[in-house]
Design an enzyme around this catalytic site. Structure first.
Site, short mmCIF file in Angstrom:
data_model
loop_
_atom_site.label_atom_id
_atom_site.label_comp_id
_atom_site.label_asym_id
_atom_site.label_seq_id
_atom_site.Cartn_x
_atom_site.Cartn_y
_atom_site.Cartn_z
N HIS A 38 42.41 7.43 9.54
CA HIS A 38 43.48 8.43 9.34
C HIS A 38 44.34 8.49 10.60
O HIS A 38 43.84 8.39 11.72
CB HIS A 38 42.86 9.80 9.03
CG HIS A 38 43.90 10.77 8.56
ND1 HIS A 38 44.75 11.41 9.44
CD2 HIS A 38 44.25 11.16 7.31
CE1 HIS A 38 45.58 12.17 8.73
NE2 HIS A 38 45.30 12.03 7.44
N GLU A 95 49.73 6.05 4.11
CA GLU A 95 50.25 7.34 4.57
C GLU A 95 51.24 7.11 5.71
O GLU A 95 50.82 6.96 6.87
CB GLU A 95 49.10 8.21 5.07
CG GLU A 95 48.08 8.54 4.02
CD GLU A 95 47.30 9.80 4.36
OE1 GLU A 95 47.33 10.73 3.58
OE2 GLU A 95 46.69 9.84 5.44
P1 PGA Z 1 49.62 16.19 3.82
O1 PGA Z 1 48.43 15.35 4.51
O2 PGA Z 1 49.40 16.11 2.33
O3 PGA Z 1 49.43 17.59 4.35
O4 PGA Z 1 50.88 15.57 4.24
C1 PGA Z 1 48.02 14.12 3.98
C2 PGA Z 1 46.96 13.51 4.85
O5 PGA Z 1 47.04 13.62 6.09
O6 PGA Z 1 46.02 12.89 4.36
#
Ligand code: PGA
Length: 259
Positions: free
Chosen positions: A94, A168
Site C-alpha cells: 500500500h 491505486e
Molecule cells: P480511499 O483509500 O478510498 O480513502 O481513497 C483507498 C486506499 O487507500 O486503499
C-alpha cells in the site's frame, strides 16, 4: 467483483464491533459472484474471527504482514498470526506503507512471498504518484512494481493464483480525486499485460488476475468504475468505514457481471 475495505488506522473497538456485526448480517456480502474482504487493524482480527467467523462469505485479513516468518521485529505482525485468527488475506505494498515505512519494491516482493507461502491470499497495491503521472512515467512505475514481485514469486516457485492487484494512483487516495475512466481502463490493461509477460513459466496458462481500482471510490462514482471492462472490483478506504455505506457499495458491485 471483489470489494475490499481498508480501514487503515480508524474505528474504535466499539465502532469496529458494530461494523463487523452489521456486515456479518448484511445480504450485500452474500451476493453471487461477489467477494467482500475486510482489511482490518491487526488488533481487530480476533473480533472478526468471533463476530464474522471463518466460514462466512466475508473474508478478512491484515493490512500488512512481515517479510520474515517470525523474529525480533517490534510492532510487526506475521502472516502466521493473521491466519491464526482466521485471516485469509493481507495487503502488501500500500502506498502509505511505501511512504511512511519506506517499503521498496524488493521488500514488498519478500512480503508477497512470505504471505503466499504461509497460506494467505495477497493483494498487491501498485500505483504512481502525482509527479510520476505528470511526467508520463506511470506505466513504467507500475510495470516495475509488478515485475519485481513476479520475479520474486517465480524464484520462490509460487504461482499467481492467490493474488489480486489493486491499482491505486497515489494522487487519488483519500483526496476525492478519482482517476478518469480511461486512465483506469488503460492501466488495468497494462497491469494484465505486464503480469502475463513476467509470469513464471508455470503460470502462462493461469486464470485472469483480478485487478481492482482504489482511490476515492464511493457510492456516487462506483457504478461507472465497476462497469469498466478491465475492473474486477475496488479497494475502498474512507467509504468503507461506515458499514451501511460500504454495504451499499457492495450492492452496486453485485449488479455487475462476474469477473
Ligand atoms: P480511499 O483509500 O478510498 O480513502 O481513497 C483507498 C486506499 O487507500 O486503499
Amino acid at each position: 467483483m471483489i470489494i475490499a475495505a481498508n480501514w487503515k488506522m480508524n474505528l474504535s473497538r466499539q465502532q469496529a464491533e458494530h461494523h463487523l456485526q452489521h456486515s456479518a448480517s448484511h445480504p450485500a456480502h452474500r451476493q453471487p459472484h461477489h467477494q467482500t474482504i475486510l482489511f482490518l487493524p491487526a488488533c481487530y482480527l480476533p473480533l472478526a474471527e468471533t463476530i464474522i467467523g471463518v466460514e462466512h462469505e466475508i473474508a478478512f485479513g491484515g493490512q500488512d504482514c512481515h517479510a520474515e516468518s517470525h523474529g525480533a521485529f517490534t510492532g510487526d505482525i506475521s502472516a502466521e498470526m493473521i491466519t491464526g485468527f482466521g485471516g485469509r488475506w493481507a495487503l502488501a505494498g500500500h502506498s502509505e506503507r511505501r511512504q511512511y515505512h519506506a517499503e521498496d519494491n524488493h521488500h514488498i516482493a519478500r512480503k508477497m512471498v512470505q504471505g503466499l507461502s504461509s497460506g494467505l491470499k495477497m493483494m498487491l497495491c501498485v500505483g504512481e504518484n502525482e509527479t510520476q503521472r505528470q511526467q508520463g512515467q506511470h506505466f513504467e512505475i507500475v510495470a516495475l512494481q509488478l515485475r519485481t514481485v513476479c520475479e520474486a514469486l517465480a524464484d520462490a516457485g509460487l504461482r499467481l493464483e492467490n493474488i489480486a492487484v489493486a491499482y491505486e494512483p497515489v494522487w487519488a487516495i483519500g483526496t476525492g480525486k478519482v482517476a478518469h475512466l480511461e486512465q483506469i481502463n488503460e492501466m488495468h490493461e497494462h497491469i494484465q499485460q505486464t503480469v502475463r509477460t513476467n509470469a513464471g513459466d508455470s503460470d502462462h496458462t493461469c486464470h485472469k488476475l483480478p485487478v481492482l481500482y482504489g482511490g476515492s471510490v464511493n457510492a456516487q462514482n462506483a457504478a461507472e468504475i465497476f462497469a469498466l471492462d478491465n475492473v474486477d472490483g475496488a479497494l475502498v478506504g474512507g467509504a468503507s468505514l461506515d458499514a451501511e455505506k460500504f454495504a451499499q457499495l457492495c450492492l452496486i458491485a453485485g449488479q455487475n457481471q462476474p469477473c
